[in-house]
Design a protein around this motif. Sequence first.
Motif, PDB file in Angstrom:
ATOM      1  N   LYS A 158       0.944  -1.231  -0.171  1.00  0.00           N
ATOM      2  CA  LYS A 158      -0.048   0.015   0.003  1.00  0.00           C
ATOM      3  C   LYS A 158       0.808   1.191  -0.044  1.00  0.00           C
ATOM      4  N   LEU A 159       1.778   1.304  -0.958  1.00  0.00           N
ATOM      5  CA  LEU A 159       2.661   2.566  -1.107  1.00  0.00           C
ATOM      6  C   LEU A 159       2.080   3.568  -1.806  1.00  0.00           C
ATOM      7  N   PRO A 160       1.904   4.616  -1.387  1.00  0.00           N
ATOM      8  CA  PRO A 160       1.370   5.872  -2.302  1.00  0.00           C
ATOM      9  C   PRO A 160       2.253   6.118  -3.759  1.00  0.00           C
ATOM     10  N   ASP A 161       1.549   6.564  -4.660  1.00  0.00           N
ATOM     11  CA  ASP A 161       2.268   6.871  -5.817  1.00  0.00           C
ATOM     12  C   ASP A 161       2.232   8.153  -6.212  1.00  0.00           C
ATOM     13  N   ASN A 162       2.309   9.120  -5.254  1.00  0.00           N
ATOM     14  CA  ASN A 162       2.440  10.368  -5.359  1.00  0.00           C
ATOM     15  C   ASN A 162       3.661  11.330  -4.709  1.00  0.00           C
ATOM     16  N   ASP A 163       4.546  10.442  -4.140  1.00  0.00           N
ATOM     17  CA  ASP A 163       5.539  11.003  -3.313  1.00  0.00           C
ATOM     18  C   ASP A 163       6.680  11.438  -4.101  1.00  0.00           C
ATOM     19  N   SER A 164       7.325  12.597  -4.019  1.00  0.00           N
ATOM     20  CA  SER A 164       8.638  12.831  -5.081  1.00  0.00           C
ATOM     21  C   SER A 164       9.539  12.119  -4.131  1.00  0.00           C
ATOM     22  N   LEU A 165      10.942  11.938  -4.925  1.00  0.00           N
ATOM     23  CA  LEU A 165      12.114  11.633  -4.240  1.00  0.00           C
ATOM     24  C   LEU A 165      12.718  12.568  -3.128  1.00  0.00           C
ATOM     25  N   GLU A 166      12.225  13.791  -3.135  1.00  0.00           N
ATOM     26  CA  GLU A 166      12.755  14.824  -2.220  1.00  0.00           C
ATOM     27  C   GLU A 166      11.819  14.322  -0.899  1.00  0.00           C
ATOM     28  N   ASP A 167      10.718  14.519  -1.090  1.00  0.00           N
ATOM     29  CA  ASP A 167       9.882  14.157   0.028  1.00  0.00           C
ATOM     30  C   ASP A 167      10.322  13.051   0.798  1.00  0.00           C
ATOM     31  N   ASN A 168      10.575  11.787   0.022  1.00  0.00           N
ATOM     32  CA  ASN A 168      11.011  10.542   0.417  1.00  0.00           C
ATOM     33  C   ASN A 168      12.179  10.613   1.242  1.00  0.00           C
ATOM     34  N   VAL A 169      13.128  11.222   0.590  1.00  0.00           N
ATOM     35  CA  VAL A 169      14.372  11.491   1.212  1.00  0.00           C
ATOM     36  C   VAL A 169      14.192  12.097   2.652  1.00  0.00           C
ATOM     37  N   ASN A 170      13.519  13.195   2.669  1.00  0.00           N
ATOM     38  CA  ASN A 170      13.302  13.825   4.109  1.00  0.00           C
ATOM     39  C   ASN A 170      12.696  13.171   4.871  1.00  0.00           C
ATOM     40  N   ARG A 171      11.753  12.290   4.680  1.00  0.00           N
ATOM     41  CA  ARG A 171      11.019  11.474   5.625  1.00  0.00           C
ATOM     42  C   ARG A 171      12.063  10.481   5.992  1.00  0.00           C
ATOM     43  N   LEU A 172      12.930   9.847   5.078  1.00  0.00           N
ATOM     44  CA  LEU A 172      13.708   8.744   5.696  1.00  0.00           C
ATOM     45  C   LEU A 172      14.847   9.378   6.359  1.00  0.00           C
ATOM     46  N   MET A 173      15.225  10.700   6.246  1.00  0.00           N
ATOM     47  CA  MET A 173      16.245  11.138   7.059  1.00  0.00           C
ATOM     48  C   MET A 173      15.693  11.460   8.624  1.00  0.00           C
ATOM     49  N   LEU A 174      14.360  11.701   8.465  1.00  0.00           N
ATOM     50  CA  LEU A 174      13.616  12.004   9.880  1.00  0.00           C
ATOM     51  C   LEU A 174      13.020  10.816  10.532  1.00  0.00           C
ATOM     52  N   ASP A 175      13.613   9.557   9.715  1.00  0.00           N
ATOM     53  CA  ASP A 175      13.193   8.121  10.550  1.00  0.00           C
ATOM     54  C   ASP A 175      11.512   8.113  10.424  1.00  0.00           C
ATOM     55  N   ARG A 176      11.090   8.677   9.457  1.00  0.00           N
ATOM     56  CA  ARG A 176       9.543   8.724   9.138  1.00  0.00           C
ATOM     57  C   ARG A 176       9.361   7.483   8.269  1.00  0.00           C
ATOM     58  N   LEU A 177      10.421   6.948   7.527  1.00  0.00           N
ATOM     59  CA  LEU A 177      10.302   5.877   6.594  1.00  0.00           C
ATOM     60  C   LEU A 177      11.448   4.922   6.966  1.00  0.00           C
ATOM     61  N   ASP A 178      11.231   3.574   6.658  1.00  0.00           N
ATOM     62  CA  ASP A 178      12.242   2.667   6.771  1.00  0.00           C
ATOM     63  C   ASP A 178      13.019   2.577   5.423  1.00  0.00           C
ATOM     64  N   TYR A 179      12.478   2.669   4.431  1.00  0.00           N
ATOM     65  CA  TYR A 179      13.280   2.329   3.088  1.00  0.00           C
ATOM     66  C   TYR A 179      12.368   2.943   1.806  1.00  0.00           C
ATOM     67  N   ILE A 180      13.020   3.203   0.894  1.00  0.00           N
ATOM     68  CA  ILE A 180      12.662   3.806  -0.349  1.00  0.00           C
ATOM     69  C   ILE A 180      12.875   2.794  -1.567  1.00  0.00           C
ATOM     70  N   ILE A 181      12.005   2.381  -2.144  1.00  0.00           N
ATOM     71  CA  ILE A 181      12.070   1.683  -3.446  1.00  0.00           C
ATOM     72  C   ILE A 181      12.689   2.637  -4.748  1.00  0.00           C
ATOM     73  N   HIS A 182      13.839   2.234  -5.124  1.00  0.00           N
ATOM     74  CA  HIS A 182      14.665   2.889  -6.174  1.00  0.00           C
ATOM     75  C   HIS A 182      15.386   2.025  -7.051  1.00  0.00           C
ATOM     76  N   GLY A 183      15.698   2.278  -8.506  1.00  0.00           N
ATOM     77  CA  GLY A 183      16.580   1.772  -9.080  1.00  0.00           C
ATOM     78  C   GLY A 183      18.112   1.607  -8.218  1.00  0.00           C
ATOM     79  N   ARG A 184      18.714   0.433  -8.448  1.00  0.00           N
ATOM     80  CA  ARG A 184      19.715   0.238  -7.636  1.00  0.00           C
ATOM     81  C   ARG A 184      21.028   1.293  -8.075  1.00  0.00           C
ATOM     82  N   TYR A 185      21.112   1.412  -9.371  1.00  0.00           N
ATOM     83  CA  TYR A 185      22.237   2.503 -10.124  1.00  0.00           C
ATOM     84  C   TYR A 185      21.629   3.756  -9.821  1.00  0.00           C
ATOM     85  N   VAL A 186      20.472   4.176 -10.446  1.00  0.00           N
ATOM     86  CA  VAL A 186      19.970   5.414 -10.385  1.00  0.00           C
ATOM     87  C   VAL A 186      19.905   5.883  -8.877  1.00  0.00           C
ATOM     88  N   GLY A 187      19.562   5.113  -8.176  1.00  0.00           N
ATOM     89  CA  GLY A 187      19.269   5.552  -6.742  1.00  0.00           C
ATOM     90  C   GLY A 187      20.724   5.969  -6.286  1.00  0.00           C
TER      91      GLY A 187
END
Length: 271
Positions: A158-187
């Motif tokens: 049930k991952l949302p489909d409207n989150d930007s990479l910038e928003d995801n990174v900010n939430r990851l840094m604040l421990d509001r996310l455990d992971y982000i799905i991304h291309g291995r090399y592009v990420g």
Amino acid sequence: MMRFLLAAIVLCLATFNSQASANECKKIIASAHPNYPPYHWREGNEIVGASVDLNRLVFQEIGVEFAAVYSGPWKRVLATAESNMIDFVMSLKRTSEREAFLRFTDYPAFPNPFTAFTLVENSFDLERWSDLKALKGSKNAGDRYGQPLDSYVLEILKLPDNDSLEDNVNRLMLDRLDYIIHGRYVGQAHFGIIEGGEKIVPLEKDIIGGFIHSGFSLGSSCAVHLEYLNRRYLELFGDGTAERLLEVNIERWVAFNHRQKAGEENTRRQN
């Protein structure tokens, strides 16, 4: 006897036409998505990156000049290929829609797997998709992985489909996310140019594998080299050259962005 004679004539004509087409192809004009590092990205009016390095290497072997040009946004790149204004599109996903105007390679140019990125101190083992169910994850808006992972991500995780990479990174840094799905090399390329990005690492195991191909425009005389390109893609993929070019161009992309930022800072100070 006549039948064998006719077959020989047809074979000779086919060989002659193939050689003539090859002789017509003196230079390949290629393009690609202008912002898909480390595979390729725009620098001025050129496209650079691992895709360019790989294809230039192959076509130099047969004496064909290879130029990678910026053709505009991604939709325009595809439109120019469909209109036969360029010869070749580098490193893209093979789809039935694109096969209507591109002759794709049978073998992939590069691997393009997806994995989960997390903070280095929060790294975890991933053995199966269900390991992600108890964790808080996210994906980047519009990213698609192919079935059945698309369904699993949207319906089970049930991952949302409207989150930007910038928003995801900010939430990851604040421990509001455990992971982000991304291309291995592009990420690795994207996280390598942001502040604190060195703390974001890919898991050892991919969530799903993936590959990207290249394709000649249907009207390009250079498509006569498709068979040779196929063989060399297979060899360069198998001996690790393709993956090494990705790693080299992650570093190149990071250095390019640092130079840009330094230039912008110098300009700001002068003004």
